[in-house]
Design a protein around this motif. Structure first.
Motif, PDB file in Angstrom:
ATOM      1  N   ALA A 189       0.860  -1.178   0.000  1.00  0.00           N
ATOM      2  CA  ALA A 189       0.000   0.000   0.000  1.00  0.00           C
ATOM      3  C   ALA A 189       0.902   1.235   0.000  1.00  0.00           C
ATOM      4  CB  ALA A 189      -0.913  -0.001   1.217  1.00  0.00           C
ATOM      5  N   TYR A 190       0.749   2.074  -1.024  1.00  0.00           N
ATOM      6  CA  TYR A 190       1.607   3.251  -1.176  1.00  0.00           C
ATOM      7  C   TYR A 190       0.851   4.532  -0.784  1.00  0.00           C
ATOM      8  CZ  TYR A 190       4.672   0.202  -3.913  1.00  0.00           C
ATOM      9  OH  TYR A 190       5.495  -0.807  -4.328  1.00  0.00           O
ATOM     10  N   LYS A 191       1.625   5.509  -0.346  1.00  0.00           N
ATOM     11  CA  LYS A 191       1.112   6.866  -0.144  1.00  0.00           C
ATOM     12  C   LYS A 191       2.231   7.839  -0.502  1.00  0.00           C
ATOM     13  CE  LYS A 191       2.328   7.264   4.759  1.00  0.00           C
ATOM     14  NZ  LYS A 191       1.823   7.550   6.126  1.00  0.00           N
ATOM     15  N   TRP A 192       1.836   9.081  -0.742  1.00  0.00           N
ATOM     16  CA  TRP A 192       2.814  10.080  -1.164  1.00  0.00           C
ATOM     17  C   TRP A 192       3.301  10.886   0.026  1.00  0.00           C
ATOM     18  CZ3 TRP A 192       5.877  10.951  -5.060  1.00  0.00           C
ATOM     19  CH2 TRP A 192       6.449  12.196  -5.232  1.00  0.00           C
ATOM     20  N   SER A 235       6.057   6.224  -0.179  1.00  0.00           N
ATOM     21  CA  SER A 235       6.375   5.477   1.039  1.00  0.00           C
ATOM     22  C   SER A 235       5.277   4.443   1.280  1.00  0.00           C
ATOM     23  CB  SER A 235       6.499   6.410   2.245  1.00  0.00           C
ATOM     24  OG  SER A 235       5.260   7.074   2.480  1.00  0.00           O
ATOM     25  N   ILE A 236       5.527   3.536   2.201  1.00  0.00           N
ATOM     26  CA  ILE A 236       4.556   2.491   2.528  1.00  0.00           C
ATOM     27  C   ILE A 236       3.546   3.042   3.526  1.00  0.00           C
ATOM     28  CG2 ILE A 236       4.251   0.203   3.562  1.00  0.00           C
ATOM     29  CD1 ILE A 236       7.010  -0.527   2.559  1.00  0.00           C
ATOM     30  N   ASP A 237       2.290   2.790   3.236  1.00  0.00           N
ATOM     31  CA  ASP A 237       1.207   3.250   4.119  1.00  0.00           C
ATOM     32  C   ASP A 237       0.918   2.154   5.139  1.00  0.00           C
ATOM     33  OD1 ASP A 237      -0.983   4.280   5.345  1.00  0.00           O
ATOM     34  OD2 ASP A 237      -2.081   4.755   3.509  1.00  0.00           O
ATOM     35  N   ASN A 238       1.494   2.293   6.328  1.00  0.00           N
ATOM     36  CA  ASN A 238       1.354   1.274   7.367  1.00  0.00           C
ATOM     37  C   ASN A 238       0.044   1.365   8.138  1.00  0.00           C
ATOM     38  OD1 ASN A 238       3.854  -0.128   7.003  1.00  0.00           O
ATOM     39  ND2 ASN A 238       4.907   1.625   7.915  1.00  0.00           N
ATOM     40  N   THR A 239      -0.860   2.181   7.670  1.00  0.00           N
ATOM     41  CA  THR A 239      -2.194   2.212   8.282  1.00  0.00           C
ATOM     42  C   THR A 239      -3.149   1.252   7.579  1.00  0.00           C
ATOM     43  OG1 THR A 239      -3.027   3.992   6.857  1.00  0.00           O
ATOM     44  CG2 THR A 239      -1.837   4.636   8.862  1.00  0.00           C
ATOM     45  N   ILE A 240      -2.685   0.633   6.486  1.00  0.00           N
ATOM     46  CA  ILE A 240      -3.540  -0.226   5.669  1.00  0.00           C
ATOM     47  C   ILE A 240      -3.318  -1.688   6.035  1.00  0.00           C
ATOM     48  CG2 ILE A 240      -4.171  -0.889   3.327  1.00  0.00           C
ATOM     49  CD1 ILE A 240      -4.813   2.003   4.033  1.00  0.00           C
ATOM     50  N   THR A 241      -4.382  -2.365   6.408  1.00  0.00           N
ATOM     51  CA  THR A 241      -4.323  -3.815   6.610  1.00  0.00           C
ATOM     52  C   THR A 241      -4.723  -4.499   5.306  1.00  0.00           C
ATOM     53  OG1 THR A 241      -6.604  -3.884   7.406  1.00  0.00           O
ATOM     54  CG2 THR A 241      -4.859  -3.612   9.049  1.00  0.00           C
ATOM     55  N   ILE A 242      -4.040  -5.605   5.007  1.00  0.00           N
ATOM     56  CA  ILE A 242      -4.227  -6.299   3.728  1.00  0.00           C
ATOM     57  C   ILE A 242      -4.509  -7.766   3.996  1.00  0.00           C
ATOM     58  CG2 ILE A 242      -3.228  -6.771   1.461  1.00  0.00           C
ATOM     59  CD1 ILE A 242      -1.228  -4.500   2.028  1.00  0.00           C
ATOM     60  N   ASP A 243      -5.519  -8.301   3.350  1.00  0.00           N
ATOM     61  CA  ASP A 243      -5.885  -9.719   3.463  1.00  0.00           C
ATOM     62  C   ASP A 243      -6.136 -10.227   2.042  1.00  0.00           C
ATOM     63  OD1 ASP A 243      -6.949 -12.224   3.925  1.00  0.00           O
ATOM     64  OD2 ASP A 243      -8.123 -11.593   5.657  1.00  0.00           O
ATOM     65  N   ILE A 244      -5.267 -11.132   1.574  1.00  0.00           N
ATOM     66  CA  ILE A 244      -5.335 -11.612   0.192  1.00  0.00           C
ATOM     67  C   ILE A 244      -5.533 -13.122   0.178  1.00  0.00           C
ATOM     68  CG2 ILE A 244      -4.188 -11.626  -2.056  1.00  0.00           C
ATOM     69  CD1 ILE A 244      -2.329  -9.510  -1.062  1.00  0.00           C
ATOM     70  N   THR A 245      -6.365 -13.595  -0.728  1.00  0.00           N
ATOM     71  CA  THR A 245      -6.496 -15.036  -0.960  1.00  0.00           C
ATOM     72  C   THR A 245      -6.416 -15.303  -2.457  1.00  0.00           C
ATOM     73  OG1 THR A 245      -8.915 -14.951  -1.069  1.00  0.00           O
ATOM     74  CG2 THR A 245      -7.922 -15.417   1.077  1.00  0.00           C
ATOM     75  N   GLY A 265      -1.177  -9.034   6.104  1.00  0.00           N
ATOM     76  CA  GLY A 265      -0.107  -8.164   6.547  1.00  0.00           C
ATOM     77  C   GLY A 265      -0.593  -6.738   6.709  1.00  0.00           C
ATOM     78  N   ILE A 266       0.307  -5.878   7.156  1.00  0.00           N
ATOM     79  CA  ILE A 266       0.015  -4.452   7.334  1.00  0.00           C
ATOM     80  C   ILE A 266       1.014  -3.670   6.490  1.00  0.00           C
ATOM     81  CG2 ILE A 266      -0.055  -2.532   8.968  1.00  0.00           C
ATOM     82  CD1 ILE A 266      -0.822  -4.488  11.139  1.00  0.00           C
ATOM     83  N   GLY A 267       0.492  -2.852   5.604  1.00  0.00           N
ATOM     84  CA  GLY A 267       1.334  -2.013   4.768  1.00  0.00           C
ATOM     85  C   GLY A 267       1.908  -2.738   3.566  1.00  0.00           C
ATOM     86  N   SER A 268       2.495  -3.909   3.790  1.00  0.00           N
ATOM     87  CA  SER A 268       3.143  -4.619   2.690  1.00  0.00           C
ATOM     88  C   SER A 268       3.194  -6.114   3.001  1.00  0.00           C
ATOM     89  CB  SER A 268       4.557  -4.073   2.459  1.00  0.00           C
ATOM     90  OG  SER A 268       5.183  -4.745   1.395  1.00  0.00           O
ATOM     91  N   ILE A 269       3.111  -6.917   1.961  1.00  0.00           N
ATOM     92  CA  ILE A 269       3.216  -8.375   2.085  1.00  0.00           C
ATOM     93  C   ILE A 269       4.176  -8.871   1.012  1.00  0.00           C
ATOM     94  CG2 ILE A 269       2.024 -10.582   1.888  1.00  0.00           C
ATOM     95  CD1 ILE A 269      -0.508  -9.232   2.833  1.00  0.00           C
ATOM     96  N   GLU A 270       5.166  -9.659   1.417  1.00  0.00           N
ATOM     97  CA  GLU A 270       6.032 -10.365   0.471  1.00  0.00           C
ATOM     98  C   GLU A 270       5.943 -11.849   0.790  1.00  0.00           C
ATOM     99  OE1 GLU A 270       9.984  -8.920   0.392  1.00  0.00           O
ATOM    100  OE2 GLU A 270       9.447  -6.963  -0.455  1.00  0.00           O
ATOM    101  N   ALA A 271       5.619 -12.656  -0.215  1.00  0.00           N
ATOM    102  CA  ALA A 271       5.426 -14.085   0.008  1.00  0.00           C
ATOM    103  C   ALA A 271       5.660 -14.820  -1.302  1.00  0.00           C
ATOM    104  CB  ALA A 271       4.019 -14.362   0.549  1.00  0.00           C
ATOM    105  N   ASN A 272       5.569 -16.135  -1.237  1.00  0.00           N
ATOM    106  CA  ASN A 272       5.677 -16.977  -2.425  1.00  0.00           C
ATOM    107  C   ASN A 272       4.340 -17.661  -2.654  1.00  0.00           C
ATOM    108  OD1 ASN A 272       8.397 -16.553  -3.224  1.00  0.00           O
ATOM    109  ND2 ASN A 272       9.086 -17.870  -1.563  1.00  0.00           N
ATOM    110  N   LEU A 273       3.846 -17.528  -3.855  1.00  0.00           N
ATOM    111  CA  LEU A 273       2.581 -18.144  -4.236  1.00  0.00           C
ATOM    112  C   LEU A 273       2.854 -19.480  -4.904  1.00  0.00           C
ATOM    113  CD1 LEU A 273      -0.548 -17.806  -4.613  1.00  0.00           C
ATOM    114  CD2 LEU A 273      -0.019 -16.870  -6.879  1.00  0.00           C
TER     115      LEU A 273
END
Length: 763
Positions: free
Chosen positions: A467-470, A478-488, A532-540
């Motif tokens: 999640a980006y913000k200016w 920069s990374i927006d650490n106020t954003i929660t992310i849930d991906i499937t 994750g919060i702000g950013s997620i790095e993983a292997n699919l």
């Protein structure tokens, strides 16, 4: 009473002249019992292989044959009690003397071309053990080892009388000739590296030893040797030429056929014969070769199977393509041909390196496809890696095979340094291994061949969701650490990658045990979830052949849910990016590409940090409450829509790999899936036509355009652009003036016409 000795090819005799009494000899039997007890612990799986005793009046001999341990700590004997060459065993003996007979010594007799006694203890006592090995050159058969014990006693006349007793042990030697079946071979998907880096498995089944396939005779695998080569197909330099004859008008007029032969894939010069046409030889340097033959004439050709560049590199013929395809001329014209027969004919042409060509008036091309093969050992040498370091055996211990243990999963892995070099040299078609697996501890080495072809592919894909913000202070993202992310991620098809892998395994074998061993290495194809919060790095994990149902829920207090079917390409391991942006203050990067008083071309640069744009709308600001338009909300501006564009780009079709064609029916309905990225990223241009309403609103005399863009997350960005106001072209005449001019011209024409008429009348 003196007994006759049993003859043998080799005799080992120790005669002891000590005066042992019977009660001392009897104490030695305790040693024999102790040795037997020790063997019962050392060899719990094997009862005594051979036990025999003989009793004369004065001497009793007990003998037991027990296997010794091999170099791996396992009993060196088969389940049926037979031995292989190089096996070892011990003969435990105990001698009891009665009637005041004294122990004099023992003697072994055996075939020295079969056995070698390499160790013995307590030869000068009536109890002990002797160790034997079967020589590597021993022939198949049953052999006897004799033990003769000697004793003596003094008669009343003070005369010495010699006594002896002989006992025999039979040892059966069989040849080591094991049989194995290679049931399965596959790549084990264990990491996010390419399949070249992953271990590969060869599952084998033991079928038994010798001509009778005896499962009660063991087998061992403790060694291997290997060869291998990698393949690549260079880019086709002229695909159009491969399929299109060089047609000319003269060919039709003169009834000649322009027939061309060429190759694809041979990327180095080679002076060897690559083609024989009607008995005439041609090298690859002489191709393409064009012949001008009469139409409807027959000609023969033959492509060379292998062209050697050097001892480590070669080109291998793979297929021939004839265009137009040749149809069997022997089929009568009035006889219909089944579709299957036609397909078989065309398939035979592709799979055959030689054939007969019938020329057509449209011309012909015959193209041979070659792969470039290079030995894996040579590629390893290019990186200073030795052959011993190239392929690693992942099996920690030797594999023993018996009637109870018939299967083994043998695993090997390529050195990652060599893998990198393979990719650098572009050998990424296939990697072909040939392994000789077996052992040489039973004299004559016995190895069997196992083959495996590794396709270059990936089973993992790095993903990055940020999640980006200016940052207006630092003027960067920069990374927006106020954003929660849930991906499937979930497979979008009724078939998964695991189903395909399982199907491929089932096609290789019907053995349920081997299949179950292989299925243990397959991963689950269920839903994959990342939080994750702000950013997620993983292997699919690659759980789908191509398409995934993507579900993302992201935001801070209010969450946005996005559901979409996306296409993810696992042919490379490039990172799959899913950018998010919930910051409306992020800058929209729109510039004026060109500007005139009649039109403007805007250029939009949409970086990934904007989160993927879905549409863009350009408005004209028609009224400005104050000079600083950037400080006013959109609602306070009078806006006139000028142009609106949808920015989502259709996804190009990705072909299904040939080996998965049986699953093509599951792709129905997915042909219009949009590209894998969410929204638009990149650069585009927008043309705006001006009119009289595009007037100046600023002190500088500029008109103002309001550019608004929305991303897939519903975030709206805007930017105000200053452009020239509209003005009429210099050659433009107002409509009322045009009307006046036309009326004047008409009147003048009428007057002139009347004057000419009057002159003619007077004349």
């Amino acid at each position: 009473m003196q007994q006759k000795k049993t003859p043998g090819k080799n005799h080992f005799r120790l005669i002891c002249k000590n005066s042992l009494r019977w009660h001392r000899v009897n104490s030695k039997s305790l040693v024999f019992l102790l040795l037997l007890l020790t063997c019962s612990f050392v060899f719990p799986l094997f009862s005594e292989l051979y036990a025999q005793n003989t009793l004369q009046d004065e001497i009793r001999v007990d003998l037991v044959v027990e296997p010794l341990l091999d170099k791996y700590g396992e009993p060196a004997v088969n389940e049926d009690g037979t031995f292989y060459p190089c096996d070892r065993f011990g003969i435990i003996y105990n001698i009891e003397l009665v009637n005041d007979v004294d122990f004099e010594g023992i003697e072994f007799s055996y075939d020295s071309e079969v056995f070698n006694m390499f160790n013995s203890t307590d030869f000068n006592s009536p109890s002990g053990i002797c160790s034997f090995e079967i020589l590597p050159s021993a022939s198949v058969g049953t052999y006897t080892i004799y033990l003769t014990a000697y004793g003596s006693h003094i008669t009343g006349d003070n005369e010495s009388v010699i006594h002896e007793a002989t006992v025999a042990a039979a040892v059966q030697v069989v040849a080591y000739d094991p049989h194995f079946t290679q049931t399965l071979t596959y790549t084990i998907p264990t990491s996010n590296a390419s399949s070249y880096d992953m271990p590969f498995a060869i599952i084998i089944r033991y079928e038994g030893n010798g001509p009778d396939y005896n499962l009660d005779q063991r087998a061992i695998i403790d060694n291997y040797t290997w060869t291998g080569y990698a393949q690549k197909t260079p880019e086709m330099d002229n695909l159009q030429q491969t399929l299109t004859p060089d047609l000319t008008i003269s060919s039709f007029l003169n009834q000649t056929s322009n027939t061309q032969f060429l190759t694809q894939g041979i990327d180095t010069k080679n002076s060897q014969t690559v083609l024989i046409v009607d008995g005439q030889n041609f090298t690859n340097e002489e191709l393409p070769k064009t012949f001008f033959w009469e139409t409807n004439t027959n000609h023969t050709y033959l492509w060379t199977q292998t062209l050697h560049v050097n001892e480590n590199e070669r080109f291998e013929w793979q297929a021939s393509i004839t265009f137009p395809p040749q149809i069997n001329p022997n089929i009568p014209a009035n006889q219909s041909m089944a579709q299957e027969d036609l397909q078989n004919q065309l398939l035979d042409q592709i799979n055959s390196k030689n054939g007969t060509l019938t020329t057509t008036p449209f011309g012909n091309t015959v193209t041979a496809m070659y792969t470039h093969n290079k030995d894996l050992e040579q590629i390893a040498k290019d990186t200073s890696v030795t052959k011993d370091q190239t392929l690693t055996n992942l099996n920690n211990a030797p594999n023993y095979f018996t009637s109870q243990q018939r299967y083994a999963k043998l695993q090997y892995q390529l050195n990652p340094i060599v893998t990198k070099e393979l990719v650098n040299q572009n050998f990424t078609n296939n990697l072909v291994y040939s392994l000789s697996i077996g052992c040489d501890i039973f004299g004559t080495p016995k190895f069997f061949e196992a083959n495996f072809t590794c396709e270059y592919e990936f089973f993992d894909k790095p993903i990055n969701t940020t999640a980006y913000k200016w940052d207006s202070n630092l003027q960067n993202w920069s990374i927006d650490n106020t954003i929660t992310i849930d991906i499937t991620f979930e497979s979008a098809l009724n078939i998964t990658t695991t189903d395909i892998l399982r199907s491929n395994l089932e096609e290789q074998t019907t053995d349920p045990v081997a299949l179950q061993m292989a299925l243990e290495d397959l991963y689950d194809s269920g839903i994959q979830r990342f939080i994750g919060i702000g950013s997620i790095e993983a292997n699919l994990k690659r759980t789908s052949p191509l398409y995934y149902n993507l579900n993302i829920q992201a935001g801070n207090q209010q969450k946005v849910t996005l559901q979409k079917t996306v296409q993810i390409n696992f042919q490379t391991n490039n990172t799959y990016n899913l950018p998010l942006n919930f910051d409306p203050n992020s800058p929209l990067q729109t510039t004026v590409f060109s500007d005139s008083t009649q039109n403007t071309i805007l250029q939009l640069d949409a970086p990934k940090e904007l989160g993927g744009l879905t549409n863009i709308t350009v408005y004209q600001i028609t009224n400005l409450p104050n000079e600083n338009a950037n400080t006013l909300p959109k609602e306070q501006l009078n806006l006139k829509p000028l142009k609106s564009l949808e920015l989502t780009i259709p996804q190009e079709q990705v072909q299904m790999p040939p080996e998965h064609e049986q699953f093509i029916q599951y792709y129905t309905g997915y042909s219009t899936i949009l590209e894998g990225i969410l929204g638009f990223q990149g650069q585009t241009q927008i043309a705006i036509q001006k009119d009289k309403a595009t007037t100046a609103l600023t002190q500088q005399g500029n008109a103002l355009l309001y550019v608004e863009a929305t991303n897939v997350w519903g975030t709206v960005f805007h930017q105000i652009i200053a452009v020239q106001p509209y003005s009429a072209p210099k050659w433009e005449i107002p409509f009322n003036q045009v009307t006046t001019y036309l009326v004047v011209i008409v009147i003048v024409a009428i007057i002139l016409s009347f004057i000419v008429h009057m002159i003619r009348v007077k004349q």
